[in-house]
Design a protein around this motif. Structure first.
Motif, PDB file in Angstrom:
ATOM      1  N   GLU A 154       1.125  -1.414  -0.348  1.00 45.75           N
ATOM      2  CA  GLU A 154       0.304   0.345  -0.175  1.00 45.75           C
ATOM      3  C   GLU A 154       0.578   1.092  -0.366  1.00 45.75           C
ATOM      4  N   MET A 155       1.868   1.361   0.256  1.00 50.90           N
ATOM      5  CA  MET A 155       3.197   2.141   0.212  1.00 50.90           C
ATOM      6  C   MET A 155       3.981   2.037  -1.190  1.00 50.90           C
ATOM      7  N   SER A 156       4.144   1.001  -1.568  1.00 48.75           N
ATOM      8  CA  SER A 156       5.314   1.192  -2.810  1.00 48.75           C
ATOM      9  C   SER A 156       5.517   2.151  -3.394  1.00 48.75           C
ATOM     10  N   ALA A 157       4.580   3.553  -4.293  1.00 50.59           N
ATOM     11  CA  ALA A 157       4.904   4.012  -4.995  1.00 50.59           C
ATOM     12  C   ALA A 157       6.205   4.999  -4.071  1.00 50.59           C
ATOM     13  N   ALA A 180      -2.508   2.928   5.924  1.00 49.97           N
ATOM     14  CA  ALA A 180      -1.258   2.558   5.868  1.00 49.97           C
ATOM     15  C   ALA A 180      -0.301   3.048   6.565  1.00 49.97           C
ATOM     16  N   VAL A 181      -0.202   4.124   6.408  1.00 47.61           N
ATOM     17  CA  VAL A 181       1.009   5.252   6.874  1.00 47.61           C
ATOM     18  C   VAL A 181       1.223   5.324   8.816  1.00 47.61           C
ATOM     19  N   LEU A 182       0.297   4.880   9.498  1.00 49.60           N
ATOM     20  CA  LEU A 182       0.229   4.326  10.710  1.00 49.60           C
ATOM     21  C   LEU A 182       0.930   3.404  10.973  1.00 49.60           C
ATOM     22  N   ASN A 183       0.789   2.326   9.717  1.00 52.43           N
ATOM     23  CA  ASN A 183       0.831   1.109  10.499  1.00 52.43           C
ATOM     24  C   ASN A 183       2.409   0.768   9.419  1.00 52.43           C
ATOM     25  N   ALA A 184       3.048   1.374   8.805  1.00 55.86           N
ATOM     26  CA  ALA A 184       4.653   2.014   9.058  1.00 55.86           C
ATOM     27  C   ALA A 184       5.393   1.970  10.256  1.00 55.86           C
ATOM     28  N   ARG A 185       5.173   3.261  10.730  1.00 51.31           N
ATOM     29  CA  ARG A 185       4.821   3.139  12.448  1.00 51.31           C
ATOM     30  C   ARG A 185       5.293   2.215  13.025  1.00 51.31           C
ATOM     31  N   ALA A 237      -7.940   8.668   7.947  1.00 51.33           N
ATOM     32  CA  ALA A 237      -7.368   9.414   9.547  1.00 51.33           C
ATOM     33  C   ALA A 237      -6.197   9.995   9.864  1.00 51.33           C
ATOM     34  N   VAL A 238      -5.219   9.896   9.037  1.00 56.78           N
ATOM     35  CA  VAL A 238      -4.136  10.319  10.169  1.00 56.78           C
ATOM     36  C   VAL A 238      -3.792  11.149  10.053  1.00 56.78           C
ATOM     37  N   GLY A 239      -4.731  12.369   8.259  1.00 53.04           N
ATOM     38  CA  GLY A 239      -3.689  13.633   7.993  1.00 53.04           C
ATOM     39  C   GLY A 239      -2.526  13.452   7.807  1.00 53.04           C
ATOM     40  N   SER A 240      -2.051  12.526   7.156  1.00 53.46           N
ATOM     41  CA  SER A 240      -0.656  13.212   6.611  1.00 53.46           C
ATOM     42  C   SER A 240      -0.500  14.294   6.049  1.00 53.46           C
ATOM     43  N   ALA A 241       0.702  14.740   5.926  1.00 55.63           N
ATOM     44  CA  ALA A 241       0.875  15.891   5.122  1.00 55.63           C
ATOM     45  C   ALA A 241       1.373  15.676   3.935  1.00 55.63           C
ATOM     46  N   ILE A 242       0.797  16.759   3.021  1.00 49.78           N
ATOM     47  CA  ILE A 242       0.744  16.153   1.612  1.00 49.78           C
ATOM     48  C   ILE A 242       0.940  17.789   0.714  1.00 49.78           C
ATOM     49  N   ARG A 243       1.529  17.765  -1.053  1.00 47.50           N
ATOM     50  CA  ARG A 243       2.051  18.766  -1.613  1.00 47.50           C
ATOM     51  C   ARG A 243       0.670  19.360  -3.059  1.00 47.50           C
ATOM     52  N   VAL A 244       0.094  19.294  -3.489  1.00 48.03           N
ATOM     53  CA  VAL A 244      -1.024  19.007  -4.529  1.00 48.03           C
ATOM     54  C   VAL A 244      -0.041  19.979  -5.084  1.00 48.03           C
ATOM     55  N   ASP A 245      -0.138  19.688  -6.517  1.00 52.14           N
ATOM     56  CA  ASP A 245       0.681  20.406  -7.689  1.00 52.14           C
ATOM     57  C   ASP A 245       0.121  20.501  -8.605  1.00 52.14           C
ATOM     58  N   THR A 246      -0.685  21.866  -9.172  1.00 48.49           N
ATOM     59  CA  THR A 246      -1.884  21.973 -10.068  1.00 48.49           C
ATOM     60  C   THR A 246      -1.556  23.022 -11.883  1.00 48.49           C
TER      61      THR A 246
END
Length: 692
Positions: A196-199, A389-394, A235-244
């Motif tokens: 779920e986190m391969s990319a 998935a990100v919390l699982n990685a933690r 519901a983790v609230g991951s920080a992202i950057r949106v490129d448009t």
């Protein structure tokens, strides 16, 4: 004990046990690197980080040399490190020349152009020409799935991708075969990587050997407008950057936030962008003679307002979906209250969470960062790998350090770490509570125990009993622990859920939706629409999903990348998304639609702007004003939850998320997510899933 060093003539005191590359960074010196990454194990195989240490005859790989490993000077003086000496310059030029021996000269057409570490460092540390005249090596392309495009001739075998998949993602599907010039990075079976986190490996690749297939050659980095925002796929609230580019979201990338997602995001978060362009609702619709017909805003709002005014208040209800922002939920609750109705609900899955008992009863109290202190974790009806998935990685990161015992009650699933399987349902939970399971002793003896309750366990008929039993286990485990450790945690799957509970967007009675005349769906698509009966349904949302198919009136809203909205993560962290693009067609901001509807219904809400709405909202829910902060909710909410009690059923715990890639309307509109879902199904059913 701190170590004294002199780096480029500057004395510095560094902490014991760190590497030279970290010491140089603390001194403000930039060290080039390809294989080294601070979140991965040390490989020491690219040699780009060479520095000169006085008294040592050869340049030293600073990533693999610890400050403790430096031989002391005879006179006891600090070691002198040079990062700009002629020896270092010549060594780096030599390393760069070797790295570029087989690298193709395709920079003008490379889809990594503009974000390539190799290109940048060749300019900064390389030489202008090459002495290599022989034929370059060529490597066959590899199939790594729908997300990752390969150009393996560019690969410099830094092994960042291999180490990431093994150490962080926990899926050992990537590795190296062959030796010397024949060495290749591959998946062995030429099968798509099923993590779920391969990319995230694409962000790590420093040379463009791995790039993103869905947006390959779509745009150059300098053409894109970058907006910092927050992810709502879970519901983790991951920080992202949106490129448009223009009106279109081209890609979504992670931002660094050590307290939440570090620098990783899930594949769904990253590649759901194409779902923002398809199946969009871009104009209001009204159902006439069984068909949805395009309409104007005034006509649609007037019809909804007329239905609201003509219905009895107790027969009007509103349901908020998983992607709803706090602002529109607050405005909608305010409007229904003015119409005399208290029938609002944000728990569309039927979770038995009650905000009246206190915040601690519905939050991830130990915090995501707190997982790294845990030494025992009990998972109850939860599958963190699919739900967060990100919390699982933690959790995996903590498990790899050793000293962590994980127990699971619920469905047997493939997590990325070893766990002790305790049982399938509530009876096992009761055994742990009564001390009949050995894991009860593990929790009691742990210094930092955690109990994690999945959304599926709370959304059952006996959800109240499950939550009460879990709260009792957590209280018993945390009793007498120093530092006020709160080990009770709810793992939400919906980005809107915690904010909805903070705002009290919950109904006072169960079984609410079978006997309503007017139902307002605020992006609610995960409901069983048949339960709404013959009610008049107004749907406000961004995508043509289940709610829009059932609707009598459709009011087009904005997606999460097209509005500024507050979301509260599972750990209670309030964060605000930023408007990166404009909503398509006649679609409007969600809070503005509710505000316009209130005027048509003769109950005009007293705020005309987003700041005015937020000022009113913060008075009702002060926690929403404390942006990017997690405040301990105290233990009283957990005690109240434990005291509430409730009967336990016999049915085994089921999963809250069945298909990781298709959990919400945006994901279901994405062709990339559909392809990943089909690949995962074929893999699970035993078909090859290989590249055809």
């Amino acid at each position: 004990m701190p170590k004294q060093l002199i780096i480029d003539g500057k004395p510095i005191e560094v902490e014991d046990g760190i590497t030279l590359i970290q010491a140089c960074e603390q001194a403000g010196v930039e060290i080039p690197r390809f294989c080294y990454h601070e979140r991965l194990s040390i490989a020491g195989n690219c040699r780009m980080c060479l520095v000169e240490v006085a008294g040592m005859p050869k340049p030293v790989a600073s990533c693999a040399m610890g400050v403790n490993d430096l031989p002391p000077n005879k006179d006891g003086s600090p070691k002198v490190i040079s990062t700009r000496s002629p020896m270092v310059k010549k060594a780096r030029e030599g390393v760069m020349e070797f790295l570029l021996i087989n690298h193709p000269l395709d920079c003008p057409i490379c889809d990594q152009g503009g974000e390539c570490d190799l290109q940048d460092q060749a300019m900064a540390y390389g030489v202008g020409g090459s002495r290599y005249a022989e034929n370059k090596r060529a490597v066959d392309e590899k199939y790594l799935g729908p997300l990752i495009k390969t150009f393996m001739t560019r690969c410099i075998q830094c092994t960042r991708c291999v180490r990431y998949m093994t150490e962080v993602a926990g899926v050992e599907e990537l590795g190296a075969i062959g030796r010397g010039e024949d060495m290749e990075i591959t998946t062995y079976l030429e099968r798509g990587m099923m993590s779920e986190m391969s990319a995230n490996v694409v962000d790590l690749c420093p040379v463009g050997a791995l790039t993103h297939r869905p947006w390959a050659f779509a745009a150059r980095p300098w053409e894109l407008r970058k907006t910092e925002s927050i992810d709502v796929m879970d519901a983790v609230g991951s920080a992202i950057r949106v490129d448009t580019r223009g009106r279109e979201v081209v890609r979504i990338l992670p931002r660094n936030n050590d307290a939440v997602n570090e620098e990783w995001i899930s594949d769904k978060t990253r590649h759901v962008a194409d779902g923002l362009r398809t199946q969009r609702l871009d104009r209001p619709y009204i159902r006439k003679n069984g068909r949805l017909e395009p309409a104007g805003w005034d006509e649609a709002l007037s019809l909804v307002a007329a239905k609201l005014k003509s219905a009895r208040p107790e027969r009007i209800g509103a349901i908020a979906g998983d992607l709803a922002g706090a602002e529109e939920m607050f405005a909608l609750k305010d409007l229904l209250a003015r119409l005399g109705s208290k029938n609002v609900e944000c728990r569309q899955d039927g979770a038995k969470l009650d905000p009246k008992l206190g915040r601690a009863g519905y939050l991830f109290n130990s915090t995501i960062e707190g997982i790294e202190q845990a030494d025992a974790i009990l998972l109850i009806g939860a599958n963190p790998r699919l739900e967060a998935a990100v919390l699982n990685a933690r959790i995996r990161k903590r498990w790899r350090q050793g000293g962590l015992t994980v127990g699971l009650i619920g469905e047997k699933v493939a997590l990325t770490y070893a766990y002790e399987y305790l049982g399938a349902g509530p009876q096992t939970l009761k055994e742990v509570l009564d001390g009949k399971q050995s894991f009860a002793g593990v929790l009691r003896d742990a210094k930092r125990p955690m109990v994690i309750v999945g959304a599926g366990a709370a959304a059952r008929a006996d959800g109240a009993g499950v939550l009460a039993a879990a709260a009792k286990i957590a209280l018993l485990a945390c009793e007498g622990k120093e530092g006020g450790w709160n080990g009770f945690n709810i793992l939400h799957t919906a980005a809107s859920r915690a904010a909805g509970l903070d705002l009290g967007f919950v109904a006072e009675r169960e079984g609410l939706f079978g006997d309503l005349d007017v139902v307002y769906l605020l992006g609610a698509d995960e409901l069983d629409m048949t339960k709404l009966g013959k009610a008049f349904v107004a749907y406000q949302g961004s995508h043509g999903d289940a709610g829009a198919h059932r609707a009598d009136v459709i009011l087009p809203g904005a997606a999460y990348t097209e509005k500024s909205a507050t979301y509260v993560s599972t750990e209670g962290r309030a964060q605000v998304t930023s408007k990166a693009a404009f909503a398509p067609g006649d679609a409007k901001d969600d809070w503005a639609i509710v505000r316009a509807l209130s005027a048509h219904a003769g109950q005009t809400l007293p705020y005309d702007s987003l700041p005015a709405l937020r000022a009113a909202m913060y008075k009702v829910a002060p926690a929403l004003a404390r942006l990017d902060a997690v405040e301990p909710a105290g233990i009283k909410g957990v005690e109240a939850l434990a005291a509430r009690g409730g009967a336990l059923g016999t049915e085994a715990f089921g999963p809250a998320v069945r298909d990781f890639y298709l959990t919400n309307p945006v994901a279901r509109a994405s062709a990339v997510m559909a392809e990943l879902s089909a690949l995962k199904k074929s893999y699970d059913q035993g078909t090859t899933g290989t590249h055809g």
